[in-house]
Scaffold this active site. Sequence first.
Site, PDB file in Angstrom:
ATOM      1  CD  GLU A  66       1.347 -11.698   2.300  1.00 18.43           C
ATOM      2  OE1 GLU A  66       0.686 -10.719   2.040  1.00 18.43           O
ATOM      3  OE2 GLU A  66       1.138 -12.598   1.645  1.00 18.43           O
ATOM      4  CG  ASP A 237      -0.840 -11.217  -4.134  1.00 24.77           C
ATOM      5  OD1 ASP A 237      -0.737 -10.040  -4.668  1.00 24.77           O
ATOM      6  OD2 ASP A 237      -0.211 -12.137  -4.388  1.00 24.77           O
TER       7      ASP A 237
END
Length: 349
Positions: A66, A237
């Site tokens: 990410e 998450d």
Amino acid sequence: MSAPLPSERAFIPFVSVENMMRLVHHVGIETVLIELTDAIEADFRRWDQFDKTPRVASHSHDGVIELMPTSDGAVYSFKYVNGHPKNMAQGLQTVTAFGLLAEVSTGYPVLLTEMTLLTALRTAATSAMAARHLAPANSRRLTLIGNGAQAEFQALAMKAVLGIEEVRLYDIDPRATEKTARNLAKTGLKLVPCTSAQAAIEGADIITTCTADKQYATILTDNMVGAGVHINAIGGDCPGKTELHRDILLRSDTFVEYPPQTRIEGEIQQMDPDYPVTELWQVVSGRAKGRSSDRQITLFDSVGFAIEDFSALRYVREKLAGTDYFQKLDIIADPDDPRDLFGMLLRAA
């Protein structure tokens, strides 16, 4: 012909893992956690000034990579971070990260740093900040379900910021619990290793779930959670990864960082799109209520957000002043004549 010497603008402070550890010990771990908690809260109070976007994620069957960018108009930051639960079986970190700060006015970077350690610190500080507004008053007992790389940071942040005195520990791997108890042995905390999640949450004021498996999991079921507790759910998450039974969410008042990201990645991905949530920045800034009763169940559905990394990067940059806890890296081409980049290259031949 000798290569032209780089100008001072070409050199960017770089904080290695070694220097990050030196910096943290120089300041003091608990002091860092307290100061970082306050820094993150200060930025949450000016939430409206930041660019906000869900992190850019590249998912695979192995894990996720990410990028997390944001800017307040004067300073830009981003973090590169991965999440690969399978890494632990290979002796590798589940999460690694690095980050960068740049000045918006020129686009020039002003800091490059490791963020594997710093992410653990800022995650714990964010948890403590949320608990300061959402946990029962005078909370003294913390339960940690999931005793991996984040556990000690969470325990020390809750101790330093909230005054937690007892930490009850549970992990499906007893070696993880033993590791956590060993690392926290000299911190002044009362440590209670437990053999089940049910035993661990007995009498808890705050329950933190922090497990790593990338799957829909049920770490806590509805019948395990009594009235009045604060749940700090930080393990869910990414899409397809949760820790709480959805019935717990039906009984809880849920607080999130940034709904467009949390509805994809957090515990609330299990819920209908109109499931009500309160943004934590609104509580911090006094625009919304946090804890309003002794029997209320509050849930911080934390997935991590770029503004927290921004706060952590700025904090580190400020702490570096007057120290030698960094190296200067020559990573910006900065010729005397900005139009003559090729000539700079030729002169290095």
